[in-house]
Design an enzyme around this catalytic site. Sequence first.
Site, PDB file in Angstrom:
ATOM      1  N   GLU A  44       0.841  -1.365  -0.045  1.00  0.00           N
ATOM      2  CA  GLU A  44       0.106   0.071   0.093  1.00  0.00           C
ATOM      3  C   GLU A  44       1.013   1.375   0.140  1.00  0.00           C
ATOM      4  O   GLU A  44       0.591   2.117  -0.589  1.00  0.00           O
ATOM      5  CB  GLU A  44      -1.046   0.030   1.160  1.00  0.00           C
ATOM      6  CG  GLU A  44      -2.104  -1.059   1.109  1.00  0.00           C
ATOM      7  CD  GLU A  44      -2.886  -1.077  -0.015  1.00  0.00           C
ATOM      8  OE1 GLU A  44      -2.896   0.138  -0.578  1.00  0.00           O
ATOM      9  OE2 GLU A  44      -3.378  -1.852  -0.359  1.00  0.00           O
ATOM     10  N   TYR A 127      -6.194   6.134   4.577  1.00  0.00           N
ATOM     11  CA  TYR A 127      -6.062   5.102   3.722  1.00  0.00           C
ATOM     12  C   TYR A 127      -5.371   3.734   3.966  1.00  0.00           C
ATOM     13  O   TYR A 127      -5.992   2.572   3.898  1.00  0.00           O
ATOM     14  CB  TYR A 127      -6.029   5.490   2.278  1.00  0.00           C
ATOM     15  CG  TYR A 127      -5.951   4.527   1.335  1.00  0.00           C
ATOM     16  CD1 TYR A 127      -7.129   3.851   0.953  1.00  0.00           C
ATOM     17  CD2 TYR A 127      -4.640   3.911   1.025  1.00  0.00           C
ATOM     18  CE1 TYR A 127      -6.904   2.509   0.054  1.00  0.00           C
ATOM     19  CE2 TYR A 127      -4.372   2.861   0.213  1.00  0.00           C
ATOM     20  CZ  TYR A 127      -5.528   2.251  -0.217  1.00  0.00           C
ATOM     21  OH  TYR A 127      -5.603   0.937  -1.190  1.00  0.00           O
ATOM     22  N   ASP A 145      -9.965   5.019  -1.562  1.00  0.00           N
ATOM     23  CA  ASP A 145      -8.924   5.736  -2.346  1.00  0.00           C
ATOM     24  C   ASP A 145      -9.529   6.282  -3.420  1.00  0.00           C
ATOM     25  O   ASP A 145     -10.651   6.369  -3.550  1.00  0.00           O
ATOM     26  CB  ASP A 145      -8.077   4.457  -3.029  1.00  0.00           C
ATOM     27  CG  ASP A 145      -8.721   3.626  -3.752  1.00  0.00           C
ATOM     28  OD1 ASP A 145      -9.719   3.561  -4.120  1.00  0.00           O
ATOM     29  OD2 ASP A 145      -7.748   2.870  -4.495  1.00  0.00           O
TER      30      ASP A 145
END
Length: 286
Positions: A44, A127, A145
């Site tokens: 990520e 996020y 996102d």
Amino acid sequence: MPILSLIVDESKQYEHLIAWYEANARDLPWRAPDTTAWGVLLSEVMSHQTQVDRVAPIWQEWIARWPTPDAFAQAGADEVLRAWGNLGYPRRALRLLECARVIVDKHGGDVPADVDALLALPGIGDYTAGAVANFAYGRDVPVVDTNVRRVHARAVRGEATAKPSKRELTEIPHGPRLSVALMELGALVCTARDPRCGECPVVDCAWLAAGKPPAAEKPRSQKFAGTDRQVRGKIMRLLRESTEPVEQSLIDATWHHPAQTHRALFSLLDDGLAVQDEDGRFRLPR
């Protein structure tokens, strides 16, 4: 009623969306069933503002080299920056190093599953915290996102795009399988440009029903050529590839505008991505 406005329980109203994901999802290495929470966290952070096809080979190298936070926490900053390569935004690499050391010191080397604990880690925002809790631990927490935000804006509100807002964490549906399906839908079908509406599994899309009205503001293309970011990248590449500290003259030769070169260099020094030795030469931090 758009399917995305329904209550999320991953029941029958979402089965076709999740089935679409399972049939069409990209074969990304961090989606393997045995990927650890550390692997998810790495993916990520690396994928932030970076194409996944560039991330995948470097992610695989990192997992092979540093399979746990404890292994990574023992790395030197210069090692990490060299391994980061040309992914861009190299400060992320140093923040990951800080993050791993906090995970070792405060969590016994295990990536926490709690969102608040994740948010307390260096460099981890809403996020990424949600993604790790959701994808690695199966927690039913929001993962929003750009792709998810766009899918929701179109399917539910009939708008071409959406800006981040506090409300989206409660408005946008989520679930351990649904969130990743929505992300993939935005990445592959409901794209910012040239969406493939004929292939979309979402029924009764409000944006399609409204005739696909354009966004109120045209998205700005991010310029790269000629920017300080490009010059910083050239200097970082020189430092990564050098086994010895680098003379100022070699740095000056990376770009044709001396003032911009010096500005980029000093910004790297300020960010802790480069160090000047007593003899005036430059190197990666150790």
